[in-house]
Design an enzyme around this catalytic site. Structure first.
Site, PDB file in Angstrom:
ATOM      1  N   GLU A 156      -4.561   6.795  -4.720  1.00 24.46           N
ATOM      2  CA  GLU A 156      -4.916   6.203  -5.975  1.00 24.46           C
ATOM      3  C   GLU A 156      -6.155   6.591  -6.349  1.00 24.46           C
ATOM      4  OE1 GLU A 156      -4.179   1.759  -5.457  1.00 24.46           O
ATOM      5  OE2 GLU A 156      -2.627   1.944  -4.739  1.00 24.46           O
TER       6      GLU A 156
ATOM      7  N   HIS B 133      -1.457   0.145  -9.809  1.00 21.83           N
ATOM      8  CA  HIS B 133      -2.605  -1.455  -8.774  1.00 21.83           C
ATOM      9  C   HIS B 133      -3.013  -2.765  -9.450  1.00 21.83           C
ATOM     10  CE1 HIS B 133      -4.108  -0.982  -4.159  1.00 21.83           C
ATOM     11  NE2 HIS B 133      -4.007  -3.094  -4.873  1.00 21.83           N
TER      12      HIS B 133
ATOM     13  N   ARG C 127       0.425  -1.359   0.155  1.00 24.84           N
ATOM     14  CA  ARG C 127      -0.069  -0.243   0.177  1.00 24.84           C
ATOM     15  C   ARG C 127       0.865   1.545   0.092  1.00 24.84           C
ATOM     16  NH1 ARG C 127      -3.442  -3.219  -0.869  1.00 24.84           N
ATOM     17  NH2 ARG C 127      -5.483  -3.259  -0.135  1.00 24.84           N
TER      18      ARG C 127
HETATM   19  C1  8YV Z   1      -7.486  -4.814  -4.398  1.00 25.08           C
HETATM   20  C2  8YV Z   1      -5.329  -5.095  -3.657  1.00 25.08           C
HETATM   21  O1  8YV Z   1      -8.053  -5.222  -4.060  1.00 25.08           O
HETATM   22  O2  8YV Z   1      -6.409  -7.678  -2.330  1.00 25.08           O
HETATM   23  C3  8YV Z   1      -6.134  -6.659  -2.594  1.00 25.08           C
HETATM   24  O3  8YV Z   1      -5.902  -5.649  -1.081  1.00 25.08           O
HETATM   25  O4  8YV Z   1      -4.765  -4.703  -2.826  1.00 25.08           O
HETATM   26  C4  8YV Z   1      -6.102  -5.523  -4.721  1.00 25.08           C
HETATM   27  O5  8YV Z   1      -6.289  -7.675  -4.525  1.00 25.08           O
HETATM   28  C5  8YV Z   1      -7.288  -5.629  -6.816  1.00 25.08           C
HETATM   29  O6  8YV Z   1      -7.034  -4.263  -7.149  1.00 25.08           O
HETATM   30  C6  8YV Z   1      -9.003  -5.841  -6.203  1.00 25.08           C
HETATM   31  O7  8YV Z   1      -9.866  -4.156  -6.552  1.00 25.08           O
END
Ligand code: 8YV
Length: 313
Positions: A261, A279, A232
């Site tokens: 983002e 991402h 993150r």
């Molecule tokens: C997002 C992610 O959720 O799993 C996570 O924590 O950051 C990613 O897999 C993905 O972009 C779906 O929105």
């Protein structure tokens, strides 16, 4: 019998929407021009919330859907879901661990190799005809055999370490606890920084890790280090990261995640020594199908009164 109402917070692939629609009446929040009005209208009939890692759920959303007793997250990271607020309201939260681990680790290595070996520049060199005009390109830098340091040796961090073993790397990690693994432990990112050539961030997001890779850690990095983040943006002091990219202390960076983002700091686009990704670490058809299936399995278990496959404690 009426299908229970499901609030769908963010865009999902059609295959997921079709599967969810067999069991639920879908309310697509992301299509609503006025979120508050949409929640006021549909909230009372909503009995479950399907959200995404980066979108989460806040107390206002929970209060607008007083009958919703489950929030199913499409993603492993639940840092954008207000967990104490969910707990206080008796709302269960689920996520999608394990199914995305290997893809995220692949992306860490894809970014590492792309930055070190300058793959975007190689591609441009060939396409532009520069190769034919000017001959061989400048030399890049090696990946295999270097010293890698991983911030956060959870599921994803361990998958990155396994890949690093295949690249003959000396592996170090920082985290809350020392693990029973043959890698070198450091108590903090700052303590690890001077000992590595490649610095990879894979700690979970959330309040506990906000700014974990702080200015002290970034300033302790070896000049010329390669920096990769697949966790993150919040885990890293972004101002310090940007300064280190400008000064060249961080020679190259592969970044899949950012603060704010998708409207990230425009300065990132000006760095020739960075490879940027939207991402996308879990973004393969195979993994996204598995994430969607696991989210649905959690929702079904909740409504069938069975144990949740992957509850967030
Ligand atoms: C997002 C992610 O959720 O799993 C996570 O924590 O950051 C990613 O897999 C993905 O972009 C779906 O929105």
């Amino acid at each position: 019998m009426d299908k229970p109402g499901l609030l769908v917070v963010g865009v999902l692939p059609d295959w997921d929407l079709e599967a969810l629609a067999r069991r639920f009446t879908l309310h697509l929040l992301y299509e609503a021009p006025d979120r508050a009005a949409f929640l006021a209208q549909h909230g009372p009939s909503i009995r479950a919330i399907a959200t995404k890692g980066e979108l989460g759920a806040d107390p206002a959303m929970m209060d607008a859907c007083p009958q919703a007793k489950i929030i199913a997250c499409y993603g492993v990271g639940v840092d954008a879901i207000d967990l104490p607020a969910a707990r206080a309201r008796g709302i269960a939260v689920t996520n999608t661990p394990d199914v995305l681990t290997e893809d995220v680790a692949d992306m860490a290595f894809a970014l590492l190799l792309a930055t070190a070996r300058e793959i975007p520049d190689c591609d441009a060199y060939v396409r532009s005809g520069t190769w034919a005009k000017q001959g061989p390109m400048r030399l890049a830098t090696r990946v295999w055999g270097k010293r890698i340091g991983i911030v956060g040796l959870g599921r994803i961090g361990r998958a990155i370490a396994r890949r690093a073993e295949g690249f003959g790397m000396a592996i170090a990690y920082s985290g809350r606890t020392k693990k029973d693994l043959p890698y070198t432990f450091h108590a903090s990112p700052a303590a690890m920084a001077p000992h590595v050539d490649i610095f990879v961030v894979s700690a979970a997001g959330g309040a506990a890790t906000a700014g974990l890779v702080d200015r002290a850690a970034i300033e302790a990095l070896n000049p010329g280090v390669i920096f990769v983040n697949v966790s993150r943006g919040s885990v890293v002091d972004e101002a310090a990261l940007i300064e280190a990219l400008q000064s060249g202390r961080i020679a190259r960076a592969g970044l899949d995640v950012f603060h704010n983002e998708p409207a990230i700091a425009p300065v990132f686009a000006s760095f020739p020594n960075a490879v940027l990704s939207p991402h996308q670490a879990s973004g393969t058809v195979e993994t996204r199908k598995a994430m969607g299936a696991l989210m649905l399995a959690n929702l079904e278990a909740h409504f069938d009164g069975r144990p949740l496959p992957t509850p967030v404690p």
